[in-house]
Write a protein that holds these residues in place. Structure first.
Motif, PDB file in Angstrom:
ATOM      1  N   LEU A   1      -2.153   6.679   5.521  1.00 37.03           N
ATOM      2  CA  LEU A   1      -1.127   5.780   4.977  1.00 37.03           C
ATOM      3  C   LEU A   1      -0.169   5.274   6.046  1.00 37.03           C
ATOM      4  CD1 LEU A   1      -0.093   7.456   1.588  1.00 37.03           C
ATOM      5  CD2 LEU A   1      -1.734   5.626   1.999  1.00 37.03           C
ATOM      6  N   GLN A   2       0.036   6.033   7.103  1.00 42.39           N
ATOM      7  CA  GLN A   2       1.049   5.615   8.078  1.00 42.39           C
ATOM      8  C   GLN A   2       0.494   5.341   9.473  1.00 42.39           C
ATOM      9  OE1 GLN A   2       4.407   8.559   7.392  1.00 42.39           O
ATOM     10  NE2 GLN A   2       5.290   6.703   6.522  1.00 42.39           N
ATOM     11  N   GLU A   3      -0.810   5.574   9.661  1.00 44.39           N
ATOM     12  CA  GLU A   3      -1.365   5.384  11.004  1.00 44.39           C
ATOM     13  C   GLU A   3      -2.602   4.493  11.047  1.00 44.39           C
ATOM     14  OE1 GLU A   3      -2.045   9.093  12.990  1.00 44.39           O
ATOM     15  OE2 GLU A   3      -0.139   9.962  12.351  1.00 44.39           O
ATOM     16  N   THR A   4      -3.144   4.098   9.881  1.00 40.61           N
ATOM     17  CA  THR A   4      -4.392   3.337   9.896  1.00 40.61           C
ATOM     18  C   THR A   4      -4.313   2.127   8.973  1.00 40.61           C
ATOM     19  OG1 THR A   4      -5.559   4.336   8.002  1.00 40.61           O
ATOM     20  CG2 THR A   4      -5.545   5.596  10.057  1.00 40.61           C
ATOM     21  N   ASP A   5      -5.329   1.271   9.066  1.00 38.98           N
ATOM     22  CA  ASP A   5      -5.405   0.086   8.210  1.00 38.98           C
ATOM     23  C   ASP A   5      -5.768   0.415   6.771  1.00 38.98           C
ATOM     24  OD1 ASP A   5      -4.730  -1.497  10.313  1.00 38.98           O
ATOM     25  OD2 ASP A   5      -6.761  -2.210  10.760  1.00 38.98           O
ATOM     26  N   GLU A   6      -6.084   1.688   6.486  1.00 34.64           N
ATOM     27  CA  GLU A   6      -6.318   2.095   5.095  1.00 34.64           C
ATOM     28  C   GLU A   6      -5.083   1.821   4.236  1.00 34.64           C
ATOM     29  OE1 GLU A   6      -8.800   3.677   2.971  1.00 34.64           O
ATOM     30  OE2 GLU A   6      -9.940   2.601   4.488  1.00 34.64           O
ATOM     31  N   ASP A   7      -3.921   1.719   4.904  1.00 32.76           N
ATOM     32  CA  ASP A   7      -2.677   1.454   4.173  1.00 32.76           C
ATOM     33  C   ASP A   7      -2.691   0.086   3.503  1.00 32.76           C
ATOM     34  OD1 ASP A   7      -0.127   2.332   3.348  1.00 32.76           O
ATOM     35  OD2 ASP A   7       0.835   1.139   4.907  1.00 32.76           O
ATOM     36  N   LEU A   8      -3.630  -0.781   3.891  1.00 31.44           N
ATOM     37  CA  LEU A   8      -3.788  -2.069   3.220  1.00 31.44           C
ATOM     38  C   LEU A   8      -4.010  -1.884   1.721  1.00 31.44           C
ATOM     39  CD1 LEU A   8      -4.314  -5.174   3.231  1.00 31.44           C
ATOM     40  CD2 LEU A   8      -6.704  -4.660   3.792  1.00 31.44           C
ATOM     41  N   ARG A   9      -4.671  -0.787   1.352  1.00 30.55           N
ATOM     42  CA  ARG A   9      -4.951  -0.520  -0.068  1.00 30.55           C
ATOM     43  C   ARG A   9      -3.692  -0.182  -0.853  1.00 30.55           C
ATOM     44  NH1 ARG A   9     -10.511   0.071  -0.452  1.00 30.55           N
ATOM     45  NH2 ARG A   9     -11.600   0.799   1.425  1.00 30.55           N
ATOM     46  N   THR A  10      -2.562   0.008  -0.159  1.00 35.61           N
ATOM     47  CA  THR A  10      -1.310   0.375  -0.825  1.00 35.61           C
ATOM     48  C   THR A  10      -0.264  -0.735  -0.771  1.00 35.61           C
ATOM     49  OG1 THR A  10      -0.013   1.245   1.032  1.00 35.61           O
ATOM     50  CG2 THR A  10      -1.725   2.690   0.127  1.00 35.61           C
ATOM     51  N   ASP A  11      -0.686  -1.944  -0.314  1.00 32.42           N
ATOM     52  CA  ASP A  11       0.282  -3.017  -0.043  1.00 32.42           C
ATOM     53  C   ASP A  11       1.207  -2.633   1.105  1.00 32.42           C
ATOM     54  OD1 ASP A  11      -0.365  -5.235  -1.512  1.00 32.42           O
ATOM     55  OD2 ASP A  11       0.838  -4.689  -3.257  1.00 32.42           O
ATOM     56  N   TRP A  12       0.703  -1.792   2.025  1.00 35.26           N
ATOM     57  CA  TRP A  12       1.428  -1.370   3.227  1.00 35.26           C
ATOM     58  C   TRP A  12       2.658  -0.531   2.895  1.00 35.26           C
ATOM     59  CZ3 TRP A  12      -1.593  -1.777   7.211  1.00 35.26           C
ATOM     60  CH2 TRP A  12      -2.546  -2.799   7.246  1.00 35.26           C
ATOM     61  N   LEU A  13       2.566   0.256   1.840  1.00 36.49           N
ATOM     62  CA  LEU A  13       3.664   1.163   1.482  1.00 36.49           C
ATOM     63  C   LEU A  13       3.961   2.142   2.614  1.00 36.49           C
ATOM     64  CD1 LEU A  13       5.633   2.514  -0.570  1.00 36.49           C
ATOM     65  CD2 LEU A  13       3.680   3.938  -1.277  1.00 36.49           C
ATOM     66  N   GLY A  14       2.922   2.793   3.129  1.00 38.63           N
ATOM     67  CA  GLY A  14       3.123   3.818   4.149  1.00 38.63           C
ATOM     68  C   GLY A  14       3.767   3.268   5.398  1.00 38.63           C
ATOM     69  N   HIS A  15       3.320   2.104   5.850  1.00 37.54           N
ATOM     70  CA  HIS A  15       3.881   1.519   7.060  1.00 37.54           C
ATOM     71  C   HIS A  15       5.308   1.021   6.832  1.00 37.54           C
ATOM     72  CE1 HIS A  15      -0.179   1.840   8.574  1.00 37.54           C
ATOM     73  NE2 HIS A  15       0.208   1.387   9.760  1.00 37.54           N
ATOM     74  N   THR A  16       5.593   0.506   5.633  1.00 33.87           N
ATOM     75  CA  THR A  16       6.952   0.070   5.320  1.00 33.87           C
ATOM     76  C   THR A  16       7.913   1.255   5.339  1.00 33.87           C
ATOM     77  OG1 THR A  16       6.074  -1.713   3.921  1.00 33.87           O
ATOM     78  CG2 THR A  16       8.396  -1.136   3.635  1.00 33.87           C
ATOM     79  N   LEU A  17       7.477   2.384   4.771  1.00 39.34           N
ATOM     80  CA  LEU A  17       8.309   3.589   4.816  1.00 39.34           C
ATOM     81  C   LEU A  17       8.516   4.043   6.254  1.00 39.34           C
ATOM     82  CD1 LEU A  17       6.775   5.522   1.786  1.00 39.34           C
ATOM     83  CD2 LEU A  17       9.144   4.737   1.956  1.00 39.34           C
TER      84      LEU A  17
END
Length: 541
Positions: free
Chosen positions: A258-274
């Protein structure tokens, strides 16, 4: 004995054990609560809605008395404003101890009118214009807010000041914001920390809402809180929680994705936004209570024979008997296991049996499984498959089509729906258990399959990385039907090597008992609870 730092834990959830369940959350919440309360050092309370299908008396729960007037049942009202329309909803509470856990059900009209946890049933839709069976509740956000506000009111009325409130998934993730921002609760819960567990961060699981004025009115949160916690333009409970609470998800690898890979695309980038806000997501892999799924006492699980996958027994005759029993039930002459059945199996106990149990959805990779199993069975003239589950009408139609396809008849059986008893029968009979999920936060079915002696074949993603390829199961990368097919072909080879197969079955059970029991995992949760409470103390200081 030294006083534990965390003595009073409250959990909020939309699911709980066999009382109200739709997915893995029900097992996680129930088993974690039981484990935390098991040694008697902590008081653990759980709050869930009282849906229309729940009979509290069956679970020895009774109406809660009003602490100020013990001869009358507790009733209170919760503000549930719709925009500029000021309104309140009345709640009653049922409660009691289930094992060592205090369980509370919030009774309210909004919950009682629902006969399923997340979607409308045919009964719900009957006579109601615009409501279709299988679709999600139109008032999902209001349901979540009512659960959270009523739970906080209940704690205040009972004089409970928890060390920590554990909020499960987006349905309850607004609690940290409510106790930080709302007058009254802010003072009352000034020593209470919050932990929000993200069981699934995928798009559609956030419980977000696009109507911002409605979100402001019904939650009572300040406009700045609503406006500053938008994801893709919508007010997002997970994003709001990150401002006030500790966040974790249900496996270390899923937290990393969720915070280190493009898999976060499946979350609408929730992990990267956090992460951009300085909020890290902790990862704690879910545990399991092995004894709940141990076929050593087959009768208690409703299976036809007992056996122990971890034993040195080379043949596992009990598991073979379970397989023979299910094949007989699914034969052309029988065709009944107490659930809607399509297709039949030829009943050859010597052939490998591939199984799938789960929600029929795109996330679960059901389309990959159907393509791979058809190609496998076309190339090899032996092998059988059982699919248990319900969900997408499109995927159900695809399974039905495959069941009737020339060359597949007698080799694939579809059990539409779900029943714990039937699931146990499938786990006990299966040689291999397929989990082709496109993404999977943790997964509990791989544990359960291993405890029943079924070798999991999993997509190496999220929490499924806990299946060790060639040691405790088979895994594959790539997330395609072709990659799954290669893994299934490996499974056929493994089936012919009984010694290697038995070694894998034993190692899987041993690893679960060593590393993944709740008694081991709960220590990590207690550490997070302590951190959450200490963080609240620092804020107050």
């Amino acid at each position: 004995m030294e006083k534990p730092p965390i003595e009073n834990i409250w959990m909020l959830s939309r699911e709980y054990g066999d009382l109200a369940g739709a997915g893995g959350i029900k097992d996680v919440v129930r088993q974690l609560a039981d484990s935390l309360a098991g040694d008697g050092l902590r008081k653990v309370s759980v709050v869930i809605p009282m849906y229309g299908f729940v009979d509290p008396k069956v679970h020895d729960l009774s109406p809660l008395a009003d602490p100020l007037q013990s001869d009358r049942n507790l009733r209170f009202q919760v503000d549930m404003n719709y925009g500029l329309e000021e309104r309140r909803e009345e709640c009653r509470v049922w409660g009691g101890k289930v094992g060592k856990v205090f369980l509370y059900l919030i009774e309210a009209e909004r919950f009682l009118e629902k006969t399923n946890i997340y979607t409308y049933t045919e009964k719900d839709a009957a006579g109601q214009e615009g409501i279709k069976s299988g679709t999600g509740h139109y008032d999902y956000f209001a349901m979540n807010v009512l659960l959270q506000k009523s739970s906080l009111e209940l704690m205040v009325i009972l004089g409970e000041k928890p060390d920590v409130i554990h909020c499960h998934d987006g349905h309850t993730a607004l609690v940290p914001a409510l106790i930080h921002e709302c007058q009254g609760w802010r003072g009352y819960f000034r020593d209470t920390g919050c932990l929000v567990t993200i069981h699934n961060a995928g798009v559609g699981y956030h419980q977000e809402v696009a109507d911002l004025p409605f979100a402001h009115g019904v939650t009572g949160l300040p406009l700045r809180s609503i406006g500053s916690n938008r994801l893709d333009g919508k007010f997002d409970p997970f994003l709001a929680a990150g401002q006030y609470a500790l966040l974790n998800t249900v496996s270390a690898n899923y937290a990393r994705e969720l915070q280190e890979t493009d898999e976060d695309l499946r979350t609408d980038w929730l992990g990267h936004t956090l992460l951009q806000r300085g909020v890290a997501i902790e990862g704690i892999t879910n545990g399991i209570c092995p004894d709940l799924f141990s076929p050593i006492n087959g009768e208690s699980l409703g299976i036809s024979a007992s056996y122990d996958p971890a034993s040195p027994d080379r043949e596992l005759l009990g598991k073979r008997a379970c397989k023979k029993h299910l094949l007989q039930l699914l034969s052309l002459d029988s065709g009944t296991v107490g659930i809607e059945t399509f297709g039949y199996l030829q009943g050859d106990v010597t052939q490998p049996l591939f199984t799938f149990i789960g929600r029929l959805s795109e996330q679960k990779g059901v389309d990959h499984f159907l393509e791979a199993i058809e190609r496998l069975f076309t190339e090899h003239k032996y092998g059988q498959a059982v699919i248990l589950g319900a969900g997408s009408a499109f995927l159900e139609a695809g399974i039905l089509s495959l069941v009737e396809k020339e060359g597949m008849q007698g080799r694939i059986c579809f059990l539409r729906g779900y029943s714990p008893e039937v699931a146990n029968m499938v786990y006990a009979a299966g040689d291999f258990f397929i989990i082709p999920s496109r993404y999977e936060p943790c997964g509990l079915t791989d544990y359960i399959a291993q405890l029943f002696g079924a070798v999991p074949v999993v997509h190496h993603v999220g929490g499924l990385v806990k299946v060790r390829d060639g040691k405790t199961g088979l895994s594959y990368s790539g997330g395609s039907a072709g990659a799954l097919l290669s893994a299934l072909q490996r499974a056929l080879n493994l089936y012919e090597n009984k010694e290697e197969l038995r070694t894998m079955q034993r190692q899987a059970v041993e690893l679960i008992r060593e590393k993944y029991t709740w008694n081991v995992v709960l220590k990590k949760y207690v550490e997070l609870y302590t951190k959450a409470k200490n963080q609240r103390t620092i804020e107050r200081g």
